[in-house]
Scaffold this active site. Sequence first.
Site, mmCIF file in Angstrom:
data_model
loop_
_atom_site.group_PDB
_atom_site.id
_atom_site.type_symbol
_atom_site.label_atom_id
_atom_site.label_comp_id
_atom_site.label_asym_id
_atom_site.label_seq_id
_atom_site.Cartn_x
_atom_site.Cartn_y
_atom_site.Cartn_z
ATOM 1 N N GLU A 331 2.148 8.466 4.519
ATOM 2 C CA GLU A 331 1.393 9.329 3.581
ATOM 3 C C GLU A 331 0.512 10.340 4.291
ATOM 4 O O GLU A 331 -0.550 10.722 3.820
ATOM 5 C CB GLU A 331 0.569 8.459 2.614
ATOM 6 C CG GLU A 331 1.448 7.481 1.850
ATOM 7 C CD GLU A 331 0.714 6.646 0.811
ATOM 8 O OE1 GLU A 331 -0.516 6.533 0.903
ATOM 9 O OE2 GLU A 331 1.380 6.117 -0.092
ATOM 10 N N GLU A 431 10.630 3.994 -1.852
ATOM 11 C CA GLU A 431 9.787 3.062 -2.623
ATOM 12 C C GLU A 431 9.984 3.257 -4.124
ATOM 13 O O GLU A 431 9.035 3.531 -4.863
ATOM 14 C CB GLU A 431 8.299 3.280 -2.269
ATOM 15 C CG GLU A 431 8.008 3.154 -0.787
ATOM 16 C CD GLU A 431 6.537 3.254 -0.427
ATOM 17 O OE1 GLU A 431 5.688 3.224 -1.338
ATOM 18 O OE2 GLU A 431 6.239 3.381 0.769
HETATM 19 C C1 XIL Z 1 1.301 -1.206 -1.505
HETATM 20 C C2 XIL Z 1 1.696 -2.650 -1.734
HETATM 21 O O1 XIL Z 1 2.775 -2.696 -2.619
HETATM 22 C C3 XIL Z 1 0.527 -3.434 -2.255
HETATM 23 O O2 XIL Z 1 0.852 -4.814 -2.326
HETATM 24 C C4 XIL Z 1 -0.676 -3.240 -1.346
HETATM 25 O O3 XIL Z 1 -1.793 -3.871 -1.900
HETATM 26 C C5 XIL Z 1 -0.968 -1.777 -1.135
HETATM 27 O O4 XIL Z 1 0.190 -1.128 -0.667
HETATM 28 N N1 XIL Z 1 2.800 3.577 -0.779
HETATM 29 C C6 XIL Z 1 3.177 2.861 0.323
HETATM 30 C C7 XIL Z 1 3.184 1.394 0.261
HETATM 31 O O5 XIL Z 1 3.618 3.451 1.319
HETATM 32 O O6 XIL Z 1 2.916 0.800 1.504
HETATM 33 C C8 XIL Z 1 2.239 0.880 -0.778
HETATM 34 O O7 XIL Z 1 2.373 -0.537 -0.890
HETATM 35 C C9 XIL Z 1 2.484 1.549 -2.102
HETATM 36 C C10 XIL Z 1 2.266 3.022 -1.991
#
Ligand code: XIL
Length: 569
Positions: A331, A431
């Site tokens: 990110e 994701e």
């Molecule tokens: C999220 C997880 O799903 C949660 O369990 C944790 O508390 C926070 O992170 N973008 C990403 C992921 O790149 O790593 C994130 O995952 C969701 C948003």
Amino acid sequence: MGVRGNMLLVLLILQGILAVRNLFQNPGLESTNGWTCLDCSGSLSSDKRSGSHSYHVTGRNHDFSGASQEVQVSGGHYYYFKVWVKIDNTANGKWYHDVQGQIDILHNNGQHEYQQVGETNYVFPGRWYLVGGDHYVAGNIKSIRFYVQIPEAGVNYHIDDAQMDEVAYLSNFANEANQRIDNLRKANLAISLSGSASPSGLQVEIQQTKSEFGWGSAVDANMIVDGNKKAYQNFFYDIFEWAVLENAMKWPAIEGSKGNYNYDTPLRAVNSMESKGIIMRGHNIFWGGDFVPNWQKSMSGSQLRPELEKHIKGMVGHFKGKFRHWDVNNENLHLHFYEDKLRDQYITQWMFRETKKLDPSATCYLNDYNIIANSGSTMAYVDQAYWFKASGVPLGGMGIQSHFGAYVDVSSVKRRLDEIAAVGLPVWITELDISEPDETKKAKKYEDLMRLYFSHPAVKGVMFWGFWDGRHWRPQAALANGNNVTPNAAGRKVQELLKRTWRTNETHNIGHGQTVHIRAFKGSYKLLVRHNGHVIHTQNFSLGGHGNNLKINLSGSGSNPHVDHVLIG
Ligand code: XIL
């Protein structure tokens, strides 16, 4: 090419022309025609991105002060806006700026509605950046005024090469996508048999064992190896071939307090999945913002720098060769903790170089959000990738998170994907989740997005961000519920698509010396030849872009039907 072929070509060219029709007047900014400086002064400048000129904006008193153009269009459509922007200076206390593409929609009743279409939020003086995005403009409007906004007054900028067009509405989406899927994801397979002692009663069966396109999910590092979580594991292994650990590799999980490491949890999960043939993405080496370990928050840049080096070595060292992809600085379009601490705008590029140096077989990915679920950062992402490429950074692919709310519109999502694809790098949907409480609607939305992604030439794989409501950061997005990990309508749809619709498992009767032709999904296969129901020959093969022509000679050792009856049948 026949008459029909020619007509098709003309249609395709026309379509291409229509798709890029520019609704802005004087988009090349070779004169000031059509452009107005609202609450600022605009003039023609020889500092250009292309052609001979750009438009120079000075004397900005407010955030909204900026170059603008009003366009007369009817509503009821999505519009896409893009422009290149270069800032001259920074405002007090800032070393980079957030540049925003804005629209002012003038409704028939005289009211103004202001919307942001996209922002590029890490803009330094002296380089051209892409800014823009799309917006659905409802009917009943008089005009749209596009303008470039910077929250701080006093920042001067140039604009060049603007583009506004209507996003094509995909009225025939599923059929067109299925056609693309057939072209892109399938290949021709020919199988012929010779040398059989028995010319009749022969059958060939092909069983697809792997898909060339990657389908996977985030998993919980503990649950995927826990003996009490068999239902969770079964759901995963039944449909997925790729995995990523949801949280166990994030820096706070690896080194929660300085110097205390937990590589064991992720390694156990990774080794277990590796032994079952699962391919993995590494997520992630760095993640800024609030997601850095707490112990780093009060550190200075010079204290932090050696920690970064140590961390890359530790991560890449422990998992070397195990990951196909690394999300290097998660990110990073939005979060600049390390950039700000070290006051180094090139630190992410350095992270990419170091990672690639230490694990040359892994592909280094950017991974970001607001890229296709909305267009907030689409153009910024394109811009970042161009910048990395031009700087010789070993950027191997673009990760797109794809976290959706209940609103899913394939027409605008496809357009955003096309913008990303223009960079020319492999794209992974990293994701995917859709938070939709109604499971029937959720099933349809997952199906649409999966079909869109599977049908897009730039996309090489899709990862779900979890599947079970007992372990999901957005439980309403889950594919399966409850203690038994029971698939809901969305889960059943995903299973159907991945196990049946987009997989080839077929049996054909075949005569000796004959050829069977199959158009099959690309991937790895097991082939079985049967004689009167008994397996007399097996082999593995793969089917890639060029197709495959399998000539099976059954006269070789071990393939005599009568002998093999006894051995295998
Ligand atoms: C999220 C997880 O799903 C949660 O369990 C944790 O508390 C926070 O992170 N973008 C990403 C992921 O790149 O790593 C994130 O995952 C969701 C948003």
